[in-house]
Write a protein that holds these residues in place. Structure first.
Motif, PDB file in Angstrom:
ATOM      1  N   PHE A 183     -34.377  26.573 -39.128  1.00 42.11           N
ATOM      2  CA  PHE A 183     -34.234  26.643 -37.459  1.00 42.11           C
ATOM      3  C   PHE A 183     -34.391  24.481 -37.435  1.00 42.11           C
ATOM      4  O   PHE A 183     -33.402  24.276 -36.454  1.00 42.11           O
ATOM      5  CB  PHE A 183     -35.777  25.891 -36.744  1.00 42.11           C
ATOM      6  N   LYS A 184     -34.147  24.230 -38.660  1.00 41.58           N
ATOM      7  CA  LYS A 184     -33.655  22.941 -39.377  1.00 41.58           C
ATOM      8  C   LYS A 184     -32.386  22.919 -38.778  1.00 41.58           C
ATOM      9  O   LYS A 184     -32.198  21.168 -38.377  1.00 41.58           O
ATOM     10  CB  LYS A 184     -34.384  21.712 -40.155  1.00 41.58           C
ATOM     11  N   ASP A 185     -31.725  23.701 -38.641  1.00 41.90           N
ATOM     12  CA  ASP A 185     -30.279  23.366 -38.687  1.00 41.90           C
ATOM     13  C   ASP A 185     -29.996  22.525 -36.931  1.00 41.90           C
ATOM     14  O   ASP A 185     -29.016  22.374 -36.654  1.00 41.90           O
ATOM     15  CB  ASP A 185     -29.305  24.141 -38.770  1.00 41.90           C
ATOM     16  N   GLY A 245     -45.155  18.298 -38.311  1.00 44.06           N
ATOM     17  CA  GLY A 245     -45.169  17.487 -37.787  1.00 44.06           C
ATOM     18  C   GLY A 245     -45.185  17.900 -35.589  1.00 44.06           C
ATOM     19  O   GLY A 245     -46.211  16.785 -34.746  1.00 44.06           O
ATOM     20  N   GLY A 246     -45.408  19.008 -35.761  1.00 45.94           N
ATOM     21  CA  GLY A 246     -45.823  19.655 -33.826  1.00 45.94           C
ATOM     22  C   GLY A 246     -44.635  19.002 -33.174  1.00 45.94           C
ATOM     23  O   GLY A 246     -45.285  19.566 -31.646  1.00 45.94           O
ATOM     24  N   SER A 247     -43.504  19.194 -33.440  1.00 45.79           N
ATOM     25  CA  SER A 247     -42.525  19.251 -32.550  1.00 45.79           C
ATOM     26  C   SER A 247     -41.749  20.407 -32.042  1.00 45.79           C
ATOM     27  O   SER A 247     -41.601  20.349 -30.984  1.00 45.79           O
ATOM     28  CB  SER A 247     -40.997  17.863 -32.962  1.00 45.79           C
ATOM     29  N   LEU A 248     -41.658  21.029 -32.487  1.00 41.41           N
ATOM     30  CA  LEU A 248     -40.768  22.419 -32.254  1.00 41.41           C
ATOM     31  C   LEU A 248     -42.150  22.383 -31.304  1.00 41.41           C
ATOM     32  O   LEU A 248     -41.624  23.227 -30.580  1.00 41.41           O
ATOM     33  CB  LEU A 248     -40.754  23.114 -33.865  1.00 41.41           C
ATOM     34  N   ILE A 249     -42.998  22.644 -31.503  1.00 45.05           N
ATOM     35  CA  ILE A 249     -43.794  24.176 -30.104  1.00 45.05           C
ATOM     36  C   ILE A 249     -43.622  22.605 -28.873  1.00 45.05           C
ATOM     37  O   ILE A 249     -44.117  23.467 -28.126  1.00 45.05           O
ATOM     38  CB  ILE A 249     -45.226  23.713 -30.338  1.00 45.05           C
ATOM     39  N   SER A 270     -43.879  23.474 -46.617  1.00 44.78           N
ATOM     40  CA  SER A 270     -42.737  23.086 -45.435  1.00 44.78           C
ATOM     41  C   SER A 270     -43.159  22.988 -44.150  1.00 44.78           C
ATOM     42  O   SER A 270     -43.224  21.896 -43.438  1.00 44.78           O
ATOM     43  CB  SER A 270     -42.127  24.166 -45.041  1.00 44.78           C
ATOM     44  N   LEU A 271     -45.076  23.399 -44.023  1.00 43.21           N
ATOM     45  CA  LEU A 271     -46.156  22.928 -42.805  1.00 43.21           C
ATOM     46  C   LEU A 271     -46.898  21.517 -43.039  1.00 43.21           C
ATOM     47  O   LEU A 271     -47.601  21.226 -42.882  1.00 43.21           O
ATOM     48  CB  LEU A 271     -46.513  23.868 -42.213  1.00 43.21           C
ATOM     49  N   ALA A 272     -46.609  21.197 -44.645  1.00 41.11           N
ATOM     50  CA  ALA A 272     -47.909  20.188 -45.605  1.00 41.11           C
ATOM     51  C   ALA A 272     -47.729  19.033 -45.156  1.00 41.11           C
ATOM     52  O   ALA A 272     -46.997  17.557 -45.388  1.00 41.11           O
ATOM     53  CB  ALA A 272     -48.223  20.434 -46.439  1.00 41.11           C
TER      54      ALA A 272
HETATM   55  C1  LIG Z   1     -39.749  26.460 -41.278  1.00 37.79           C
HETATM   56  C2  LIG Z   1     -40.418  25.228 -41.051  1.00 37.79           C
HETATM   57  N1  LIG Z   1     -41.384  25.510 -40.052  1.00 37.79           N
HETATM   58  C3  LIG Z   1     -41.734  25.022 -38.982  1.00 37.79           C
HETATM   59  C4  LIG Z   1     -41.622  23.535 -39.377  1.00 37.79           C
HETATM   60  C5  LIG Z   1     -42.531  23.099 -38.380  1.00 37.79           C
HETATM   61  O1  LIG Z   1     -41.554  21.348 -37.525  1.00 37.79           O
HETATM   62  P1  LIG Z   1     -42.587  20.997 -37.108  1.00 37.79           P
HETATM   63  O2  LIG Z   1     -42.130  19.549 -37.480  1.00 37.79           O
HETATM   64  O3  LIG Z   1     -41.389  20.662 -35.666  1.00 37.79           O
HETATM   65  O4  LIG Z   1     -43.557  20.681 -35.845  1.00 37.79           O
HETATM   66  C6  LIG Z   1     -40.947  22.900 -40.550  1.00 37.79           C
HETATM   67  C7  LIG Z   1     -40.757  21.472 -40.648  1.00 37.79           C
HETATM   68  O5  LIG Z   1     -40.926  21.029 -41.686  1.00 37.79           O
HETATM   69  C8  LIG Z   1     -40.444  23.888 -41.627  1.00 37.79           C
HETATM   70  O6  LIG Z   1     -39.820  23.774 -42.028  1.00 37.79           O
END
Ligand SMILES: Cc1ncc(COP(=O)(O)O)c(C=O)c1O
Ligand SMILES: [Zn+2]
Length: 429
Positions: A113-115, A242-246, A303-305
């Motif tokens: 989804f980062k795209d 980082g909590g941005s997507l949600i 990726s979520l760390a």
């Molecule tokens: C595959 C994936 N899903 C979800 C997230 C979470 O995104 P956010 O940082 O906006 O909470 C990330 C963040 O790097 C990610 O790589």
């Protein structure tokens, strides 16, 4: 592509409301609150309708009035509009009757989804006149920043924790980006990047371009609503770093409701993080308003760390205001989540998908998601990038010589993997 009307009207502080003209800034100089893009919704409403959107190309740009560009996107014109899959088999496994998977494991161009955020960020960076883009990343963002920089002919610097998965590192280097591995956790990478951004004046997509970049995530929510036939679901389950997507999925649902594109409907917006790094989930479960940063994340979900999430406060707000909940499955549950998604729906999501599926499983078991309610599970990245996490948890192939007799024999033995049946593997040598 439809021509893009300008409906953004600068930035606004999320805390004190002070307005700023459009610029590559992200923090309020009065209260240090985060800045957010403002829109002229009345102007947007003039050209946005279900019918007008449906006639547009199948990409995130079909919602361009609600994305912060002045002109056309410069990169990522094919990004988004990923499948929303009716996941009956996964639903059976979770004990739920109306499960959908939003599948950004196939997002273009870099399979996460980062795209979505990067196509906005790079386009905006070009509008601002930057020649160099950069980011601090846990992997997927690095892939997308590098790929889209190539396409946009921008120079690119990417900063990552040095111990990321091979697929994430290679999937950045291949685009010719300058990749810097930092001996430390993501929060240390991010702190260093803030200093570098100040000194070198590059467009750091998730630092000084952050207010624009983060708006790209709204398209994930817009698409869910449109693909459910212009309805909002009862639940979404979202992985959090980082909590941005949600936060932006919550904003997307609000904007669509405000513009009359969907009927008002309460959506519970649940979050999920890995047990080994779950500052937001822990605060939700403890009922506290401040989260405690995690100093040393330990999980396969790299990726979520993120131990100190930049939008953790707003993620908590999104969860609480929607009367939702949050879960933090263990690494074993994450592997189970990846496997069950693959083996029921044929979708190979990365570790973050395992976090989300396992989180949804916990929510279903606890009765937080009703059996007949509509739930969308957010799959945000591709499993081919995080093979290490699951390599030991899947069967090895049976290896035989190219002979029908050998195959007959192996089949008789149940095609048992070699480590469980050394004789079958060694047969015919
Ligand atoms: C595959 C994936 N899903 C979800 C997230 C979470 O995104 P956010 O940082 O906006 O909470 C990330 C963040 O790097 C990610 O790589
Ligand atoms: Zn302010």
């Amino acid at each position: 592509m439809a021509s893009h009307s300008t409906v953004t009207s600068g930035l606004k502080c999320r805390e004190c409301g002070k307005a700023y003209p459009e610029a590559p800034v992200h923090v309020c100089e009065f209260c240090f609150g985060p800045l957010e893009v403002s829109y002229d919704y009345a102007a947007a409403a003039k050209t946005l309708s279900r019918r007008s959107i449906e006639r547009r190309p199948h990409s995130m740009w079909r919602y361009h009035e609600l994305l912060p560009l002045q002109g056309e996107p410069r990169v990522g014109t094919t990004t988004g509009f990923t499948p929303l899959v009716r996941a009956k088999n996964l639903g059976d496994a979770l004990g739920l009757n109306q499960v959908y998977v939003k599948n950004d494991a196939v997002c273009s161009p870099t399979l996460s989804f980062k795209d979505r955020v990067v196509s906005v960020a790079h386009s905006k960076a070009i509008e601002f006149g930057f020649k160099v883009v950069a980011c601090a990343s846990t992997g997927n963002l690095a892939n997308s920043v590098a790929a889209n920089a190539s396409a946009a002919r921008l120079e690119c610097y990417v900063f990552i924790p040095a111990d990321l998965e091979r697929g994430k590192v290679l999937g950045t280097s291949v685009y010719g980006a300058h990749v810097v591995g930092i001996l430390g956790a993501y929060d240390e990478v991010n702190r260093l990047c803030s200093e570098i951004a100040g000194k070198y004046g590059w467009a750091f997509v998730n630092i000084n371009i952050r207010p624009y970049y983060s708006e790209g995530s709204k398209s994930f929510g817009f698409e869910i609503a449109e693909q459910l036939d212009w309805r909002l679901p009862d639940h979404v389950v979202v992985p959090m770093a980082g909590g941005s997507l949600i936060t932006k999925i919550g904003k997307a649902f609000k904007e669509f409701t405000q513009l009359g594109l969907v009927r008002k409907h309460p959506v519970r917006i649940h979050g999920s993080q890995a047990a080994g790094c779950s500052p937001i989930v822990t605060a939700i479960k403890d009922g506290t308003t401040v989260f405690k940063p995690v100093k040393k994340p330990e999980t396969i979900a790299k990726s979520l760390a993120i131990g100190n999430p930049a939008d953790g406060f707003y993620a908590m707000k999104t969860i609480r205001e929607s009367h939702a909940w949050a879960e933090n499955p263990t690494d074993d549950e994450i592997v189970w989540g990846m496997k069950i998604l693959a083996q029921t729906e044929g979708i190979f999501g990365e570790t973050a998908a395992g976090v989300t599926v396992a989180g949804a499983h916990r929510l279903a078991k606890a009765g937080k998601i009703g059996k007949d309610e509509v739930v969308v599970i957010s799959v945000t990245g591709n499993g081919l990038k995080t093979q290490e996490a699951i390599a030991e948890a899947v069967d090895k192939p049976v290896v035989i010589p190219p002979s029908l007799r050998e195959f007959d024999e192996a089949l008789k033995q149940g095609l048992t993997p070699p480590d469980q049946a050394p004789k079958a593997a060694a047969a015919g040598r």
